[in-house]
Scaffold this motif. Structure first.
Motif, PDB file in Angstrom:
ATOM      1  N   ALA A 109       0.835  -1.204   0.000  1.00 32.93           N
ATOM      2  CA  ALA A 109       0.000   0.000   0.000  1.00 32.93           C
ATOM      3  C   ALA A 109       0.868   1.252   0.000  1.00 32.93           C
ATOM      4  O   ALA A 109       0.576   2.218  -0.715  1.00 32.93           O
ATOM      5  N   PHE A 110       1.922   1.245   0.771  1.00 35.92           N
ATOM      6  CA  PHE A 110       2.820   2.399   0.832  1.00 35.92           C
ATOM      7  C   PHE A 110       3.449   2.672  -0.536  1.00 35.92           C
ATOM      8  O   PHE A 110       3.437   3.800  -1.026  1.00 35.92           O
ATOM      9  N   ASP A 121       1.248  14.828  -2.845  1.00 33.06           N
ATOM     10  CA  ASP A 121      -0.165  14.558  -2.559  1.00 33.06           C
ATOM     11  C   ASP A 121      -0.371  13.343  -1.646  1.00 33.06           C
ATOM     12  O   ASP A 121      -1.478  12.822  -1.548  1.00 33.06           O
ATOM     13  N   PHE A 122       0.683  12.895  -0.996  1.00 29.22           N
ATOM     14  CA  PHE A 122       0.619  11.722  -0.114  1.00 29.22           C
ATOM     15  C   PHE A 122      -0.200  12.061   1.134  1.00 29.22           C
ATOM     16  O   PHE A 122       0.080  13.034   1.820  1.00 29.22           O
ATOM     17  N   THR A 123      -1.257  11.257   1.413  1.00 27.62           N
ATOM     18  CA  THR A 123      -2.064  11.477   2.619  1.00 27.62           C
ATOM     19  C   THR A 123      -2.177  10.186   3.413  1.00 27.62           C
ATOM     20  O   THR A 123      -2.292   9.095   2.837  1.00 27.62           O
ATOM     21  N   LEU A 127      -3.516   6.356   2.325  1.00 33.33           N
ATOM     22  CA  LEU A 127      -2.623   5.226   2.532  1.00 33.33           C
ATOM     23  C   LEU A 127      -3.332   4.135   3.337  1.00 33.33           C
ATOM     24  O   LEU A 127      -3.293   2.957   2.980  1.00 33.33           O
ATOM     25  N   LEU A 128      -3.987   4.516   4.425  1.00 37.95           N
ATOM     26  CA  LEU A 128      -4.676   3.533   5.263  1.00 37.95           C
ATOM     27  C   LEU A 128      -5.854   2.890   4.533  1.00 37.95           C
ATOM     28  O   LEU A 128      -6.127   1.703   4.699  1.00 37.95           O
ATOM     29  N   SER A 132      -6.176  -1.040   3.718  1.00 36.85           N
ATOM     30  CA  SER A 132      -7.353  -1.831   4.097  1.00 36.85           C
ATOM     31  C   SER A 132      -7.888  -2.661   2.930  1.00 36.85           C
ATOM     32  O   SER A 132      -8.359  -3.776   3.128  1.00 36.85           O
ATOM     33  N   ILE A 133      -7.796  -2.122   1.730  1.00 37.58           N
ATOM     34  CA  ILE A 133      -8.249  -2.861   0.547  1.00 37.58           C
ATOM     35  C   ILE A 133      -7.380  -4.091   0.331  1.00 37.58           C
ATOM     36  O   ILE A 133      -7.886  -5.203   0.110  1.00 37.58           O
TER      37      ILE A 133
END
Length: 175
Positions: A109-110, A121-123, A127-128, A132-133
């Motif tokens: 995910a990261f 634009d990294f939030t 990310l979380l 989760s997906i």
């Protein structure tokens, strides 16, 4: 909301009810993976953090709270409530879910979130959500391993797995 999402949500809710019913009636946790439910709890907590920042609908908010609360109740029941606690077989539920489930999903995910959005634009919320997906896709693995090791599946446990599968299938049609 379309019919596939509603049916998927109801199938997921029904699977949780079936599992809670199974734990209460049978008074044991044989054949149930608490590790699967720990992963699902992480999935729901990381995915539904927007519960505190965005309001979409009453239905949406209630379902998020129900998923988090009921999954936490399942984990608590299996790990801490007698006589269910003493029937949970850790040796059968031995998949290293944090090492081989959560950690790789978080790393993936990261990387994908960094590539997709860049540093600017990294939030954390996105990310979380991405984490989760990925984690939800593999969260059922510990339960499937436990079922394979037990070789016999009780009716209510089989129904729980069926409705979880139906939930995922209906969500695929929702997309």
């Amino acid at each position: 909301m379309n019919i596939f999402r509603l049916c998927g949500d109801m199938s997921h809710l029904f699977s949780i009810i079936v599992l809670l019913l199974r734990l209460r009636v049978a008074r044991n946790a044989q054949g149930i993976s608490v590790r699967t439910h720990e992963l699902f709890l992480v999935v729901f907590i990381t995915r539904y953090l927007d519960l505190f920042t965005n309001f979409y609908s009453l239905y949406n908010s209630v379902m998020k709270i129900v998923y988090i609360g009921s999954t936490a109740m399942i984990v608590y029941t299996i790990k801490y409530q007698e006589p269910i606690k003493s029937t949970y077989d850790k040796s059968q539920d031995a998949f290293l879910h944090w090492k081989f489930g959560a950690a790789p999903c978080f790393a993936l995910a990261f990387v994908t979130h960094l590539i997709g959005s860049g540093i600017k634009d990294f939030t954390l919320m996105e990310l979380l959500w991405t984490f989760s997906i990925y984690l939800e896709a593999i969260a059922i693995l510990p339960q499937l391993i436990v079922l394979q090791r037990y070789r016999e599946v009780e009716n209510l446990t089989g129904n729980y797995i069926f409705f979880m599968g139906a939930y995922r299938g209906l969500y695929i049609l929702n997309w």
